[in-house]
Design an enzyme around this catalytic site. Structure first.
Site, PDB file in Angstrom:
ATOM      1  N   ASP A  31       1.000  -1.030   0.121  1.00 38.25           N
ATOM      2  CA  ASP A  31      -0.010   0.028   0.111  1.00 38.25           C
ATOM      3  C   ASP A  31       0.911   1.095   0.001  1.00 38.25           C
ATOM      4  O   ASP A  31       1.619   1.390   0.939  1.00 38.25           O
ATOM      5  CB  ASP A  31      -0.970  -0.025   1.141  1.00 38.25           C
ATOM      6  CG  ASP A  31      -1.652   1.211   1.224  1.00 38.25           C
ATOM      7  OD1 ASP A  31      -1.330   2.157   0.647  1.00 38.25           O
ATOM      8  OD2 ASP A  31      -2.453   1.170   2.241  1.00 38.25           O
ATOM      9  N   HIS A  32       1.242   1.814  -1.101  1.00 38.79           N
ATOM     10  CA  HIS A  32       2.418   2.877  -1.188  1.00 38.79           C
ATOM     11  C   HIS A  32       2.130   3.971  -0.158  1.00 38.79           C
ATOM     12  O   HIS A  32       3.178   4.685   0.223  1.00 38.79           O
ATOM     13  CB  HIS A  32       2.500   3.057  -2.384  1.00 38.79           C
ATOM     14  CG  HIS A  32       1.546   4.467  -3.139  1.00 38.79           C
ATOM     15  ND1 HIS A  32       0.373   3.853  -3.815  1.00 38.79           N
ATOM     16  CD2 HIS A  32       1.753   5.646  -3.300  1.00 38.79           C
ATOM     17  CE1 HIS A  32      -0.102   4.967  -4.135  1.00 38.79           C
ATOM     18  NE2 HIS A  32       0.563   6.010  -3.638  1.00 38.79           N
ATOM     19  N   HIS A  34      -5.553   2.804   1.047  1.00 34.65           N
ATOM     20  CA  HIS A  34      -4.944   4.075   1.471  1.00 34.65           C
ATOM     21  C   HIS A  34      -5.639   4.624   2.773  1.00 34.65           C
ATOM     22  O   HIS A  34      -5.133   5.004   3.796  1.00 34.65           O
ATOM     23  CB  HIS A  34      -4.663   5.069   0.524  1.00 34.65           C
ATOM     24  CG  HIS A  34      -4.296   4.283  -0.753  1.00 34.65           C
ATOM     25  ND1 HIS A  34      -3.113   3.585  -0.691  1.00 34.65           N
ATOM     26  CD2 HIS A  34      -4.258   4.812  -1.923  1.00 34.65           C
ATOM     27  CE1 HIS A  34      -2.821   3.176  -1.862  1.00 34.65           C
ATOM     28  NE2 HIS A  34      -3.510   3.909  -2.722  1.00 34.65           N
TER      29      HIS A  34
HETATM   30  C1  BG6 Z   1      -3.207   4.705  -6.147  1.00 33.56           C
HETATM   31  C2  BG6 Z   1      -4.510   4.969  -6.963  1.00 33.56           C
HETATM   32  O1  BG6 Z   1      -3.086   3.665  -5.293  1.00 33.56           O
HETATM   33  O2  BG6 Z   1      -3.041   5.881  -5.637  1.00 33.56           O
HETATM   34  C3  BG6 Z   1      -4.620   5.991  -7.996  1.00 33.56           C
HETATM   35  O3  BG6 Z   1      -4.622   3.754  -7.744  1.00 33.56           O
HETATM   36  C4  BG6 Z   1      -4.346   7.110  -7.286  1.00 33.56           C
HETATM   37  O4  BG6 Z   1      -5.690   5.985  -8.566  1.00 33.56           O
HETATM   38  C5  BG6 Z   1      -2.965   7.033  -6.470  1.00 33.56           C
HETATM   39  O5  BG6 Z   1      -4.244   8.503  -8.235  1.00 33.56           O
HETATM   40  C6  BG6 Z   1      -2.658   8.397  -5.575  1.00 33.56           C
HETATM   41  O6  BG6 Z   1      -1.316   7.948  -5.176  1.00 33.56           O
HETATM   42  P1  BG6 Z   1      -0.415   9.348  -4.769  1.00 33.56           P
HETATM   43  O7  BG6 Z   1       0.685   8.925  -4.208  1.00 33.56           O
HETATM   44  O8  BG6 Z   1      -0.200  10.168  -5.886  1.00 33.56           O
HETATM   45  O9  BG6 Z   1      -1.337  10.051  -3.873  1.00 33.56           O
END
Ligand code: BG6
Length: 514
Positions: free
Chosen positions: A199-200, A262
């Site tokens: 989950d980045h 997230h």
């Molecule tokens: C991803 C989603 O996990 O996170 C995307 O699949 C989203 O739809 C993205 O745009 C947002 O990530 P960040 O790091 O740009 O906030």
């Protein structure tokens, strides 16, 4: 008596990183977007910071027929904007290889196995392999199974099990049932301790800071509860639309794409109990315990706790943009939600009765992710002529991105008459204080995986409890009893989303305030 003083050098010592262990990284879907945009750039950063072992190699795997040299060219292009001189990159790129094949063909995995055996010798990696699935989610189970059948997962082989790891991108399943089925399939071949579910958001510096901020300071934890907190708002707003991901997004929507992972991940970090140690399982146990205390997100007509929306045409950043249904490859009658907001209650001793308002959406007025802890207001005004309304609640904002930092608002005397008062903000900004941008989340996650630290990866019980929480909402969607409201692209919010919080006598914090 020698004086004991906290010294910066002692704190500097705490900043030491453990470099990645020798390994071969094997990426399925290596010619895809994620590999090019995130993984390769993060690996190069780790290499620059000398956190990648000398004994390292990278094998791209995919359906595209590519030679090692062709793949090296692609890899070089994807980091061409990083300003690294070619002579510095070429030695590193020499460690890049490519194997082409079909994901469901056992012969592909035999070829990979042979190649890895040779590369392990050449690069002296000691046989540690990280298998990274950067492929469409429908392939996760099949690839894990083939790796297992080819004995590459080393399950049940104590001498090498610790050295084989599987990294899986989100989404892990598309509902509770499929997440359980996928896990059952994968766990036939990999043990939980070998599985790294990404989950980045958990790799973001500011998200990691939530635990340090809460548990390395004595002053916040005593007031982090129902006695002092009025409510919490968690916002993930994006100004971008669905972009080129129509195929995936239209089957997902905001609930699956952002909420299940997230959003609930941030909720659990902000609301969980203090773990006894900064240990992967101690932390993950508390996260799961917290999610298990969340009241099920039922959709009741008389108690609306979920609102969804879909963007229509509008203006973003001063320019017109099309609506979701006009986006390329999105069906004209799509009912997929691009916005979701929920009022969530955590039924435990600490939080009973305190609402957590969560919202996420695409094509909103501004890109901002933050967590606002809104404290209770003072019970009485002793200042003549100043009412309770003139003394807004203290708000602590954890600014996750962009403009990473922390704000705390409070009232103070303004120079002037005796009762002259102002709301001021204490502002800490990462870039100003540390003089550097926060590192890319994938750098942290890749490094942790190489080191074997699962803290920032989602455990299966966490995935399952998160799916279980939103399952009633997904069921309502499927039954057509939850329908997304339309909002114009570029909007701050829309009336039905406002009603969710205003019905409780509260307001969303304006996105522009973040
Ligand atoms: C991803 C989603 O996990 O996170 C995307 O699949 C989203 O739809 C993205 O745009 C947002 O990530 P960040 O790091 O740009 O906030």
């Amino acid at each position: 008596m020698p004086e004991i003083q906290p010294s910066i050098s002692r704190q500097e010592l705490l900043c030491g990183e453990t470099p990645g262990r020798p390994c071969g990284m094997v990426v399925f879907g290596a010619s895809g977007d994620l590999t090019r945009r995130k993984l390769l750039a993060s690996l190069f950063e780790l290499q620059k910071r000398q956190l990648l072992a000398e004994e390292f190699y990278f094998v791209g795997c995919g359906r595209t027929e590519l030679s090692d040299d062709e793949f090296r060219k692609i890899a070089a292009e994807s980091i061409s904007d990083k300003g690294i001189p070619p002579e510095k990159t070429s030695a590193f790129l020499d460690k890049f290889y490519f194997v082409s094949g079909s994901y469901d063909d056992p012969a592909f995995y035999e070829t990979i196995g042979d190649r890895l055996a040779r590369l392990d010798c050449l690069h002296a990696t000691g046989g540690c392999h990280i298998f990274y699935l950067a492929v469409p989610p429908g392939l996760y189970g099949a690839i894990a199974e083939q790796l297992g059948k080819a004995k590459l997962s080393c399950r049940g082989m104590p001498e090498c099990e610790e050295r084989a790891r599987l990294v899986i991108e989100k989404p892990f399943g598309r509902d509770l049932k499929s997440a359980i089925a996928l896990n059952d399939q994968i766990q036939q071949y990999f043990e939980e301790r070998q599985i790294y579910r990404i989950d980045h958001y958990l790799g973001k510096e500011t998200v990691q800071n939530i635990l340090m901020f809460r548990f390395a300071n004595a002053i916040f934890e005593p007031i982090w509860n129902r006695n002092y907190v009025d409510h919490v708002q968690i916002t993930i707003a994006e100004s971008l639309g669905v972009e080129h991901r129509a195929g995936y997004y239209d089957k997902s929507g905001a609930l699956r794409d952002m909420f299940q992972n997230h959003m609930l991940g941030m909720l659990s970090l902000v609301a969980m109990e203090p773990p006894a140690s900064f240990d992967a399982d101690a932390i993950r146990d508390e996260k799961v315990k917290l999610l298990k205390s969340v009241r099920p997100l039922e959709v009741k007509p008389y108690d609306r706790r979920i609102v969804t929306g879909q963007y229509a045409a509008g203006d973003v950043d001063g320019g017109p943009v099309c609506g979701y249904r006009e986006e390329e490859n999105i069906p004209a009658e799509s009912m997929t939600e691009t916005y979701a907001a929920a009022r969530v209650f955590v039924d435990n001793w600490r939080w009973k009765g305190i609402p957590f308002y969560l919202r996420t959406g695409k094509r909103l007025a501004k890109r901002v992710t933050d967590i606002a802890i809104v404290f209770k207001t003072v019970p009485h005004s002793m200042f003549a002529g100043i009412g309770l309304d003139d003394m807004p609640a203290n708000v602590l904002v954890l600014k996750i991105q962009p403009n990473e930092g922390i704000n705390l608002s409070f009232q103070a005397k303004r120079p002037g008459s005796k009762t002259c008062m102002s709301t001021l903000t204490l502002n800490f900004n990462y870039a100003d204080v540390f003089g550097t941008d926060a590192p890319e989340a994938y750098e942290r996650l890749l490094l942790d995986c190489m080191v074997g630290d699962q803290t920032l990866f989602t455990r299966q019980d966490d995935v399952q409890v998160a799916w279980a929480l939103i399952q009633p909402v997904l069921d309502n969607f499927a039954a057509g009893t939850l329908i997304p409201f339309e909002y114009p692209a570029g909007a701050e919010s829309f009336p039905q989303a406002d009603a969710l919080i205003e019905g409780d006598g509260r307001k969303w914090r304006p996105l522009s305030q973040s």
